[in-house]
Design an enzyme around this catalytic site. Sequence first.
Site, PDB file in Angstrom:
ATOM      1  N   HIS A 197      -4.430   2.709  14.449  1.00 37.42           N
ATOM      2  CA  HIS A 197      -5.675   2.519  13.714  1.00 37.42           C
ATOM      3  C   HIS A 197      -5.464   1.732  12.441  1.00 37.42           C
ATOM      4  O   HIS A 197      -4.355   1.442  12.025  1.00 37.42           O
ATOM      5  CB  HIS A 197      -6.399   3.841  13.449  1.00 37.42           C
ATOM      6  N   HIS A 257       0.840  -1.192   0.000  1.00 38.39           N
ATOM      7  CA  HIS A 257       0.000   0.000   0.000  1.00 38.39           C
ATOM      8  C   HIS A 257       0.882   1.252   0.000  1.00 38.39           C
ATOM      9  O   HIS A 257       1.923   1.297   0.661  1.00 38.39           O
ATOM     10  CB  HIS A 257      -0.897  -0.020   1.240  1.00 38.39           C
TER      11      HIS A 257
END
Length: 494
Positions: free
Chosen positions: A407, A326
């Site tokens: 997160h 990513h």
Amino acid sequence: MGEAPSLSFDTRTFHWTDAKSKAITRPQDPYNYLQGFGNEHQSEFIPGALPIGQNSPQICPFGLYAEQVTGTSFAASRSHSMRNFLYRRRPACVHSTYEKIPDNPTIESSFLNPSKDLHSIPSQLSWSPFKIPAKEAAVIDFTKGIHTLGGSGQPNVREGIAYHIFAINSSMKNTAFVNTDGDFLIVAQEGHLDIFTELGHIYLQPSEICVIQQGLRFKVDIVEKHSPSGARGYIIETWGTKWELPELGPLGGFGLANPRDFLFPTADIDTSSSGPWKIVSKQEGRYYAISQDQTPFDVVAWHGNYIPYKYDLTKFVYHNTVSVDHTDPSINTVLTAKSRDLHAPLCDFLVFGPRWDVAQNTFRPPYFHRNCASEFLARIYGLEVAGGRSEVFAPGGASYEAGFTPHGNADQRTIGAMHVDLKPMRVGENQLTFMLESCRSLLFTNWALKDSGVLVAEDIPASTWDTVPDRFGENEEAIKFLKAMNRASTSLVM
């Protein structure tokens, strides 16, 4: 080969090129624009109104008055100097004395001294859609409809930032607004806006953003035909810095937000209304007003580079990995506002829309992470999504993660992504989301945490994370190794 699908500009879920438009704006936009970020521009409503070869003739064409507006220090470097010359019917200094008027109680501008009215949040916040006031309720125009969520710093020291939302049900009647504190970056989310600035009109609709610089006067009107419920959006206010295009580095000369796609207004004058006019000035978050008989929108011609502008986010040119892993979200930066730290921007404005994901042999969603930057996300349009941290709720709401808050996405779709067949796939379909990344962690207002009435949660329930399995603890090879290590440690102690 079949024909390409016919897409309408009323369908807000496409990349600009899909519409095959020959115009630089959408059909609803009635205005003409100049093109090119960072350029020197000039415009005249009446041919011959701009002086040639000088800025301030003894007598200006058509009896106009020359007026300079400087957005930077006189001694700023040529590459950073921002200024205009306006040629108007009457100078802006023709007005009454300043008077203190009632403040907008939901605007906050000082975040230097935390008090009972400001709150630090170590984790996450999320809001469902902010409420647009009903049209049968009190008249709420742009001056009254701004509500501060949070910020850092203070305009008086020329350093910092504030995040606001606006929700309005009325146009500004013979009223102009000027923000002497800093620049406004306005994101339209619901409804169409006709923004009249001293340098001309900007038509703003969902998926478009505009920047109105410090000290420039403007008024915000609702386009009733396209705004049956009023209008709503977001405002990013920066103090002591200007929005710039990010450097492209190895990308080369093109990509991300291309300079030619930024649009600047052309000179226009207001002939539809007569005085008196009120000009509301925001200074240190407080409201003051002056009155004058003439319209503030009487600039017949202008030249310079201190000009409001707009950009359609669907024109953004995405870049991403075509191999593995990513890519950091910074690859989606539209505009950046620098801070005094050369290595940490005050704020990056990022956009996420429809694009391809083709990464192979990798976990495609964003990996779990803890960033030094704080993150604020809001969906402009698209499907409602709910889940773990980094998820965005319904359009018109928002979410926030403080810096270094762990997160990622904890729902089953994300866990399932570890096992899907990695074929090329479209992501972000039928939605448009923006994100603000800042080197600052925000202090939040009472309005954001209570009075808005739409705060969903100050954190994700712990039970959400129960869906994340401990696969290591179930791995036979790993457990066998741990047992062997424990036996070896025990024998050494003996």
